[in-house]
Motif scaffolding. Structure first.
Motif, PDB file in Angstrom:
ATOM      1  N   ILE A  10       0.874  -1.178   0.000  1.00 22.87           N
ATOM      2  CA  ILE A  10       0.000   0.000   0.000  1.00 22.87           C
ATOM      3  C   ILE A  10       0.910   1.227   0.000  1.00 22.87           C
ATOM      4  CG2 ILE A  10      -1.744   1.316   1.252  1.00 22.87           C
ATOM      5  CD1 ILE A  10      -2.638  -1.312   2.561  1.00 22.87           C
ATOM      6  N   TYR A  11       0.768   2.071  -1.011  1.00 21.42           N
ATOM      7  CA  TYR A  11       1.550   3.299  -1.068  1.00 21.42           C
ATOM      8  C   TYR A  11       0.835   4.364  -0.245  1.00 21.42           C
ATOM      9  CZ  TYR A  11       4.156   0.989  -4.710  1.00 21.42           C
ATOM     10  OH  TYR A  11       4.929   0.101  -5.397  1.00 21.42           O
ATOM     11  N   THR A  12       1.586   5.049   0.595  1.00 15.97           N
ATOM     12  CA  THR A  12       0.978   6.017   1.494  1.00 15.97           C
ATOM     13  C   THR A  12       1.943   7.133   1.868  1.00 15.97           C
ATOM     14  OG1 THR A  12      -0.161   6.295   3.605  1.00 15.97           O
ATOM     15  CG2 THR A  12       1.600   4.650   3.546  1.00 15.97           C
ATOM     16  N   ALA A  13       1.384   8.284   2.135  1.00 21.47           N
ATOM     17  CA  ALA A  13       2.151   9.394   2.694  1.00 21.47           C
ATOM     18  C   ALA A  13       1.848   9.531   4.185  1.00 21.47           C
ATOM     19  CB  ALA A  13       1.798  10.689   1.949  1.00 21.47           C
ATOM     20  N   LYS A  14       1.087   8.580   4.731  1.00 18.98           N
ATOM     21  CA  LYS A  14       0.638   8.640   6.124  1.00 18.98           C
ATOM     22  C   LYS A  14       1.027   7.361   6.859  1.00 18.98           C
ATOM     23  CE  LYS A  14      -3.226  11.593   4.955  1.00 18.98           C
ATOM     24  NZ  LYS A  14      -4.672  11.773   5.028  1.00 18.98           N
ATOM     25  N   ARG A  15       2.296   7.045   6.890  1.00 15.61           N
ATOM     26  CA  ARG A  15       2.767   5.789   7.467  1.00 15.61           C
ATOM     27  C   ARG A  15       2.298   5.590   8.908  1.00 15.61           C
ATOM     28  NH1 ARG A  15       5.752   3.107  10.695  1.00 15.61           N
ATOM     29  NH2 ARG A  15       6.405   4.950  11.783  1.00 15.61           N
ATOM     30  N   ALA A  16       2.514   6.557   9.760  1.00 19.05           N
ATOM     31  CA  ALA A  16       2.158   6.402  11.174  1.00 19.05           C
ATOM     32  C   ALA A  16       0.660   6.183  11.357  1.00 19.05           C
ATOM     33  CB  ALA A  16       2.618   7.616  11.980  1.00 19.05           C
ATOM     34  N   LEU A  52       3.740  -1.130   3.901  1.00 21.81           N
ATOM     35  CA  LEU A  52       3.471   0.292   3.691  1.00 21.81           C
ATOM     36  C   LEU A  52       4.697   0.920   3.063  1.00 21.81           C
ATOM     37  CD1 LEU A  52       1.747   1.127   7.094  1.00 21.81           C
ATOM     38  CD2 LEU A  52       0.700   0.331   4.954  1.00 21.81           C
ATOM     39  N   HIS A  53       4.538   1.453   1.865  1.00 23.36           N
ATOM     40  CA  HIS A  53       5.637   2.021   1.097  1.00 23.36           C
ATOM     41  C   HIS A  53       5.358   3.504   0.892  1.00 23.36           C
ATOM     42  CE1 HIS A  53       8.365   2.761  -2.213  1.00 23.36           C
ATOM     43  NE2 HIS A  53       8.819   1.530  -2.141  1.00 23.36           N
ATOM     44  N   ALA A  54       6.371   4.334   1.057  1.00 23.48           N
ATOM     45  CA  ALA A  54       6.195   5.778   0.858  1.00 23.48           C
ATOM     46  C   ALA A  54       5.697   6.046  -0.559  1.00 23.48           C
ATOM     47  CB  ALA A  54       7.512   6.496   1.092  1.00 23.48           C
ATOM     48  N   ALA A  55       4.656   6.843  -0.662  1.00 24.09           N
ATOM     49  CA  ALA A  55       4.102   7.199  -1.962  1.00 24.09           C
ATOM     50  C   ALA A  55       5.005   8.211  -2.653  1.00 24.09           C
ATOM     51  CB  ALA A  55       2.703   7.785  -1.790  1.00 24.09           C
ATOM     52  N   ALA A  56       5.138   8.071  -3.960  1.00 24.13           N
ATOM     53  CA  ALA A  56       5.889   9.048  -4.745  1.00 24.13           C
ATOM     54  C   ALA A  56       5.105  10.350  -4.795  1.00 24.13           C
ATOM     55  CB  ALA A  56       6.114   8.515  -6.155  1.00 24.13           C
ATOM     56  N   LYS A  57       5.784  11.447  -5.055  1.00 26.54           N
ATOM     57  CA  LYS A  57       5.132  12.757  -5.056  1.00 26.54           C
ATOM     58  C   LYS A  57       3.959  12.824  -6.031  1.00 26.54           C
ATOM     59  CE  LYS A  57       9.088  15.171  -3.361  1.00 26.54           C
ATOM     60  NZ  LYS A  57      10.078  16.179  -3.478  1.00 26.54           N
ATOM     61  N   GLY A  58       4.042  12.102  -7.144  1.00 24.99           N
ATOM     62  CA  GLY A  58       2.979  12.146  -8.150  1.00 24.99           C
ATOM     63  C   GLY A  58       1.834  11.180  -7.890  1.00 24.99           C
ATOM     64  N   GLN A  59       1.969  10.303  -6.910  1.00 21.51           N
ATOM     65  CA  GLN A  59       0.907   9.340  -6.636  1.00 21.51           C
ATOM     66  C   GLN A  59      -0.204   9.988  -5.828  1.00 21.51           C
ATOM     67  OE1 GLN A  59       3.406   6.165  -4.907  1.00 21.51           O
ATOM     68  NE2 GLN A  59       2.322   4.796  -6.292  1.00 21.51           N
ATOM     69  N   ARG A  60      -1.418   9.769  -6.261  1.00 24.57           N
ATOM     70  CA  ARG A  60      -2.579  10.294  -5.532  1.00 24.57           C
ATOM     71  C   ARG A  60      -3.059   9.242  -4.552  1.00 24.57           C
ATOM     72  NH1 ARG A  60      -6.835  12.562  -9.508  1.00 24.57           N
ATOM     73  NH2 ARG A  60      -7.766  13.044  -7.495  1.00 24.57           N
ATOM     74  N   GLN A  61      -3.311   9.649  -3.321  1.00 23.43           N
ATOM     75  CA  GLN A  61      -3.777   8.741  -2.278  1.00 23.43           C
ATOM     76  C   GLN A  61      -5.180   8.231  -2.600  1.00 23.43           C
ATOM     77  OE1 GLN A  61      -1.939   8.058   0.800  1.00 23.43           O
ATOM     78  NE2 GLN A  61      -0.307   8.916  -0.430  1.00 23.43           N
ATOM     79  N   GLY A  62      -5.404   6.950  -2.364  1.00 20.38           N
ATOM     80  CA  GLY A  62      -6.728   6.372  -2.491  1.00 20.38           C
ATOM     81  C   GLY A  62      -7.245   6.229  -3.913  1.00 20.38           C
ATOM     82  N   GLN A  63      -6.397   6.410  -4.914  1.00 23.85           N
ATOM     83  CA  GLN A  63      -6.808   6.302  -6.308  1.00 23.85           C
ATOM     84  C   GLN A  63      -6.426   4.931  -6.845  1.00 23.85           C
ATOM     85  OE1 GLN A  63      -8.544   8.816  -8.007  1.00 23.85           O
ATOM     86  NE2 GLN A  63      -8.691   9.482  -5.898  1.00 23.85           N
ATOM     87  N   SER A  64      -7.160   3.927  -6.448  1.00 24.04           N
ATOM     88  CA  SER A  64      -6.825   2.565  -6.798  1.00 24.04           C
ATOM     89  C   SER A  64      -8.091   1.788  -7.105  1.00 24.04           C
ATOM     90  CB  SER A  64      -6.088   1.912  -5.624  1.00 24.04           C
ATOM     91  OG  SER A  64      -5.840   0.563  -5.902  1.00 24.04           O
ATOM     92  N   LEU A  65      -7.932   0.689  -7.808  1.00 28.20           N
ATOM     93  CA  LEU A  65      -9.059  -0.182  -8.087  1.00 28.20           C
ATOM     94  C   LEU A  65      -8.985  -1.430  -7.228  1.00 28.20           C
ATOM     95  CD1 LEU A  65      -9.197   0.163 -11.968  1.00 28.20           C
ATOM     96  CD2 LEU A  65     -10.562   1.351 -10.260  1.00 28.20           C
TER      97      LEU A  65
END
Length: 120
Positions: A10-16, A52-65
């Motif tokens: 799961i890519y995320t900018a909210k690890r904690a 949990l993997h840090a999301a890249a700057k261009g990845q939008r959170q929650g935009q998945s199928l």
């Protein structure tokens, strides 16, 4: 040879917040890996781990199928208990002999609790 699904990234900018969410509501435990940029969450009792993997700057959170589905025997009871811990699910739905309800994790990913696995 086919093996069971072992891990889901799961890519995320909210690890904690994600560690807290999946630990508190679904019984995962963080496995510390010093120097690793991936945080591994292992479910109590086995099954698929979450990475949990840090999301890249261009990845939008929650935009998945993809939707994470957790098997629970009593969906309404689980949802009521979860609400007491701060996780609010949408309405409980009925489908083909089982119930399910949906919510979002802190990164906006779709999750569900479902009784489908317990239908015979």
């Amino acid at each position: 040879m086919v093996t069971p699904l072992g891990r889901l990234i799961i890519y995320t900018a909210k690890r904690a917040e994600m560690v807290y969410f999946y630990s508190r509501h679904f019984g995962f435990e963080e496995v510390p890996q010093h120097g690793d940029r991936i945080t591994e969450l292992v479910p109590r009792g086995g099954a698929c781990s979450l990475l949990l993997h840090a999301a890249a700057k261009g990845q939008r959170q929650g935009q998945s199928l993809v939707k994470l589905v957790f098997d629970v025997k009593d969906v309404p009871a689980f949802c009521k208990e979860a609400e007491g811990r701060g996780l609010v699910f949408g309405p409980v739905h009925r489908a083909d002999g089982y119930q399910f309800a949906n919510a979002k994790d802190p990164s906006g990913n779709s999750i569900s609790v479902s009784g489908r696995a317990f239908v015979k």
